[in-house]
Design an enzyme around this catalytic site. Structure first.
Site, PDB file in Angstrom:
ATOM      1  CG  ASP A 162      -0.879   7.918  -0.360  1.00  0.00           C
ATOM      2  OD1 ASP A 162       0.062   7.614  -0.967  1.00  0.00           O
ATOM      3  OD2 ASP A 162      -2.030   7.537  -0.583  1.00  0.00           O
ATOM      4  NE  ARG A 196      -6.071   3.571  -7.144  1.00  0.00           N
ATOM      5  CZ  ARG A 196      -5.679   3.819  -5.957  1.00  0.00           C
ATOM      6  NH1 ARG A 196      -4.856   2.956  -5.401  1.00  0.00           N
ATOM      7  NH2 ARG A 196      -6.187   4.629  -5.169  1.00  0.00           N
ATOM      8  CG  HIS A 220     -10.258   3.023  -5.979  1.00  0.00           C
ATOM      9  ND1 HIS A 220     -10.813   2.472  -5.024  1.00  0.00           N
ATOM     10  CD2 HIS A 220      -9.430   4.064  -5.250  1.00  0.00           C
ATOM     11  CE1 HIS A 220     -10.343   2.701  -3.656  1.00  0.00           C
ATOM     12  NE2 HIS A 220      -9.423   3.723  -3.918  1.00  0.00           N
ATOM     13  CG  ASN A 252      -5.464   8.335   0.092  1.00  0.00           C
ATOM     14  OD1 ASN A 252      -6.656   8.389  -0.030  1.00  0.00           O
ATOM     15  ND2 ASN A 252      -4.433   7.463   0.340  1.00  0.00           N
ATOM     16  CB  SER A 253      -8.636   7.576  -4.157  1.00  0.00           C
ATOM     17  OG  SER A 253      -7.709   7.132  -5.034  1.00  0.00           O
ATOM     18  CB  SER A 259      -1.035  -0.068   1.409  1.00  0.00           C
ATOM     19  OG  SER A 259      -1.342   1.143   1.496  1.00  0.00           O
ATOM     20  N   GLY A 260       0.609   2.129  -0.909  1.00  0.00           N
ATOM     21  CA  GLY A 260       1.189   3.484  -1.117  1.00  0.00           C
ATOM     22  C   GLY A 260       1.124   4.091   0.325  1.00  0.00           C
ATOM     23  CG  LEU A 261      -2.825   5.303   3.635  1.00  0.00           C
ATOM     24  CD1 LEU A 261      -2.555   6.809   3.572  1.00  0.00           C
ATOM     25  CD2 LEU A 261      -4.259   5.015   3.725  1.00  0.00           C
ATOM     26  CG  ASP A 290       1.318   6.138  -5.303  1.00  0.00           C
ATOM     27  OD1 ASP A 290       0.378   5.621  -4.864  1.00  0.00           O
ATOM     28  OD2 ASP A 290       2.447   6.800  -4.712  1.00  0.00           O
ATOM     29  CG  ASP A 340      -0.887   1.950  -3.934  1.00  0.00           C
ATOM     30  OD1 ASP A 340      -0.984   2.384  -5.265  1.00  0.00           O
ATOM     31  OD2 ASP A 340      -1.300   2.331  -2.985  1.00  0.00           O
ATOM     32  CE  LYS A 396      -2.130   8.780  -4.400  1.00  0.00           C
ATOM     33  NZ  LYS A 396      -1.749   7.497  -4.145  1.00  0.00           N
ATOM     34  CD  GLU A 422      -3.382   6.554  -7.953  1.00  0.00           C
ATOM     35  OE1 GLU A 422      -3.800   7.544  -7.583  1.00  0.00           O
ATOM     36  OE2 GLU A 422      -3.018   5.740  -7.065  1.00  0.00           O
TER      37      GLU A 422
END
Length: 295
Positions: A58, A159, A190, A122-123, A46-48, A87, A85, A120, A114
């Site tokens: 992130d 993504r 997502h 965070n979504s 996970s990037g986060l 990004d 992940d 980026k 993504e």
């Protein structure tokens, strides 16, 4: 004599399995080993979570080389495949394809890119702009990654952030089809709705054109069987080990600070012996017996 299946092949088989597969978040070598011991067949880098455990946001504040260094420890600590992940790929097509080569060198099985802009956002941020990349540019980035890999089973997951950015089904479908045609091994669709309606609509329109991965962090109340019924290929439990560890550290630290004592925490935390076990200390002891002089 049995032949060990490569991590890349394992991930590719999971993405193309007829069964719904699950991978679990990890953010360092220790958590990667714990995920494997729990029985998961794959790990989400996970990037986060990797950013958070480094103490940064992130938003690509951790460079790709710093992330890859963490992933190297994770790969060394586990025998199951890791999907990073990645990004946006940390830049344009050239940065992304270089990342792929470095991940292959370190035994990472795949990268998820993504279709947003670098750096980026965070979504799951509320009220933040989520600008999307140009479809053709991102599709060519996917193609560059696929063209640069040396292991044919290394996986690139595209993504799609159309729903996150406020676009509708048509845009999500158009992007997914473009990225699939560019060579993506799977599409991660997502959504941050509290229900799976975005995913339901996409899966119906997608009509099994290729593997689909989802991240139900926001629609976590949806029964897993519903994902099976929709034809989803893989579910990512995306950040829960990091969040669980933060909760445990906060509670333990506050207890020790308030009590000025360890009495009320010792029976609530793992033993030092368990840490040694997770570090595979027994292997070092055996190696010392074998390779160090006896006197």
């Amino acid at each position: 004599m049995s032949t060990k299946v490569k991590k890349t092949t394992q991930l590719k088989q999971m993405l193309n399995s007829k069964d719904l597969e699950f991978i679990m978040e990890a953010h360092n070598g220790l958590s990667a080993r714990i995920v494997q011991e729990a029985g998961f067949k794959g790990i989400w880098g996970s990037g986060l979570s990797v950013s958070a455990q480094l103490g940064v946001r992130d938003s690509n504040e951790a460079s790709w080389t710093q992330v890859v260094e963490v992933l190297e420890f994770m790969s060394d600590a586990s025998d199951v495949p890791i999907l990073l992940d990645a990004d946006t790929g940390y830049g344009n097509f050239n940065n992304a394809r270089r990342l792929v080569r470095k991940l292959e060198d370190r035994g990472v099985a795949g990268a998820c890119l993504e279709d947003k802009l670098f750096p980026k956002t965070n979504s799951l941020h509320d009220g933040r702009a989520q600008p999307l990349a140009d479809i053709e540019e991102f599709a060519l980035k996917i193609k560059a990654c696929k063209d640069s890999q040396t292991d044919p089973d290394f996986c690139i997951v595209a993504r799609v952030e159309a729903f996150i950015a406020g676009w509708g089904l048509d845009e999500a479908l158009k992007r997914a089809e473009a990225y699939r045609n560019a060579g993506a091994d799977a599409i991660l669709m997502h959504s941050k709705k509290a229900d799976p309606s975005d995913i339901e609509a996409f899966m119906k329109a997608w009509n099994n054109q290729g593997p689909v991965v989802i991240v139900p962090t926001k629609y976590y109340k949806t029964p897993t069987d519903h994902f099976r019924d929709m034809g989803v290929s893989m579910v990512i439990w995306a950040n829960h080990n990091l969040r669980a560890s933060v909760s445990a550290i906060q509670q333990t630290t506050k207890q020790i600070y308030d009590d000025q004592s360890l009495v009320n925490v010792e029976d609530k935390i793992v033993s030092v012996k368990e840490i040694f076990r997770l570090q595979r200390d027994d292997e070092l002891v055996q190696a010392e017996d074998k390779y160090l002089p006896k006197n």
